[in-house]
Design an enzyme around this catalytic site. Sequence first.
Site, mmCIF file in Angstrom:
data_model
loop_
_atom_site.group_PDB
_atom_site.id
_atom_site.type_symbol
_atom_site.label_atom_id
_atom_site.label_comp_id
_atom_site.label_asym_id
_atom_site.label_seq_id
_atom_site.Cartn_x
_atom_site.Cartn_y
_atom_site.Cartn_z
ATOM 1 N N GLU A 33 -3.253 -2.830 7.067
ATOM 2 C CA GLU A 33 -3.574 -2.449 5.611
ATOM 3 C C GLU A 33 -4.936 -2.592 4.561
ATOM 4 O O GLU A 33 -5.341 -2.067 3.926
ATOM 5 C CB GLU A 33 -2.485 -3.184 5.122
ATOM 6 C CG GLU A 33 -1.686 -2.644 5.534
ATOM 7 C CD GLU A 33 -1.467 -1.586 5.052
ATOM 8 O OE1 GLU A 33 -1.672 -0.899 4.074
ATOM 9 O OE2 GLU A 33 -0.450 -0.883 5.855
ATOM 10 N N TYR A 78 -16.221 -2.437 -0.733
ATOM 11 C CA TYR A 78 -15.538 -3.578 -1.678
ATOM 12 C C TYR A 78 -15.578 -4.785 -0.471
ATOM 13 O O TYR A 78 -14.423 -4.786 0.742
ATOM 14 C CB TYR A 78 -14.439 -3.123 -1.322
ATOM 15 C CG TYR A 78 -13.630 -1.598 -2.153
ATOM 16 C CD1 TYR A 78 -14.015 -2.153 -4.047
ATOM 17 C CD2 TYR A 78 -14.166 -0.125 -1.913
ATOM 18 C CE1 TYR A 78 -13.835 -0.947 -4.604
ATOM 19 C CE2 TYR A 78 -14.068 1.012 -2.575
ATOM 20 C CZ TYR A 78 -13.800 0.653 -4.211
ATOM 21 O OH TYR A 78 -14.109 1.388 -5.339
ATOM 22 N N TYR A 116 0.945 -5.267 -2.937
ATOM 23 C CA TYR A 116 1.404 -4.738 -1.675
ATOM 24 C C TYR A 116 1.226 -4.613 -0.622
ATOM 25 O O TYR A 116 1.740 -4.663 0.354
ATOM 26 C CB TYR A 116 0.722 -3.215 -2.173
ATOM 27 C CG TYR A 116 0.536 -2.461 -0.659
ATOM 28 C CD1 TYR A 116 1.057 -1.337 -0.632
ATOM 29 C CD2 TYR A 116 -1.061 -1.979 -0.647
ATOM 30 C CE1 TYR A 116 0.848 -0.359 0.316
ATOM 31 C CE2 TYR A 116 -0.630 -1.421 0.513
ATOM 32 C CZ TYR A 116 0.374 -0.616 1.225
ATOM 33 O OH TYR A 116 0.064 0.302 2.263
ATOM 34 N N ASP A 134 2.792 1.991 -2.724
ATOM 35 C CA ASP A 134 1.096 2.196 -3.187
ATOM 36 C C ASP A 134 1.140 3.455 -3.662
ATOM 37 O O ASP A 134 2.199 3.993 -4.261
ATOM 38 C CB ASP A 134 0.173 2.874 -1.494
ATOM 39 C CG ASP A 134 0.940 3.476 -0.774
ATOM 40 O OD1 ASP A 134 1.634 4.291 -1.443
ATOM 41 O OD2 ASP A 134 0.525 3.827 -0.216
#
Length: 357
Positions: A33, A78, A116, A134
């Site tokens: 995820e 990220y 989420y 999502d």
Amino acid sequence: MDISQLLINWYKTHQRDLPWRNTSDPYKIWLSEIIMQQTRIDQGLAYYHRFIENFPNVEALAKAEEQEVLRLWQGLGYYSRARNLHKSAQIIVSEFNGVFPSEYDSILKLKGIGEYTASAIAAFAFGLPYAVVDGNVYRFLSRYFLIEEPYDSAKGKTIFRETANEILDKQNPGLHNQAIMEFGSLQCKPQNPDCGACPLNNSCLAFAKKKVAVLPYKSGKTKVRKRFFNYFILEDAAGKILMKKRSEKDVWHNLYDFPLTETDHLVSESDLMNKHIIESTFGIQDFIVKSISPVQIHLLSHQRLHLRFIRISVQNFSNLNPFTSFSQSDIEKLPLPRPVEQYLSSFFDEEGIAHHK
Ligand code: SF4
């Protein structure tokens, strides 16, 4: 037949075979995820396999050096996702004896896990009745139920969450969530979904009202900050290069880059290569400016970076602080931002060619 059953029936014949769908191991589900946020599946798959190979369980990840984790993450962007994975693995080991927490609230408290991801782990690994919401789910719900509230507004988030929970199959939350996400991704696609072949088209409100192409709505655009990074690649006679770990709270935290001067506008080449400025900024005397790259644009989520690389050769470095000089083989072990890695790979290629002449 209710909507959840229709989605599950569709999913049974259309689902893609993805490794994390064949497991209920919360560690693997969590890893997938986090990797798959902001990442295409084909790119993410390679990273997922590499992570599982290097860190097969939460203890192995917790024990790793942060640098190792960032290096494996290199190229995904990220980077806070990788740092948070690592920190959360350490929390699971120290506070939960290495056993992944099985309650939604405890999962949500881990670093880098929002609603989420907590719902996804709770439903897929533990069969708990939490609906995941999502981008694929927003899109499908907004069209099917004709929800015209922007999905990124506070009111919109509540409406979408409540709607997702209302249609959730509480007996099969994992299967239901996989089905609705896959349906949004493959059938109710962002551009030109094939509504004519959709099994839900006779009850889809956006299809009936011809509003498919405009939904979902998003509120205001996020402001993008422009930044100008002028990188100086200082190389000594032995081929060592100066680099520094980015310790400040900023993009690419804990990754390595070159000596940098940041400006608030695009500076001319002649100003950048001014001898006196280079001398005083880096404390070097005899040097040759070998090349200056064209400006490259690198986009981050809320930043537009204008990058330039100025290559300088120096006989030797007299004062290294706060930098460290690295050989090529040392650099290959460091976690690097994508554009720095790309610059260095062409840099080393050139050097390699030169050495073979
Ligand atoms: S009919 Fe079109 S818009 Fe409606 S759910 Fe199906 S694919 Fe999505």
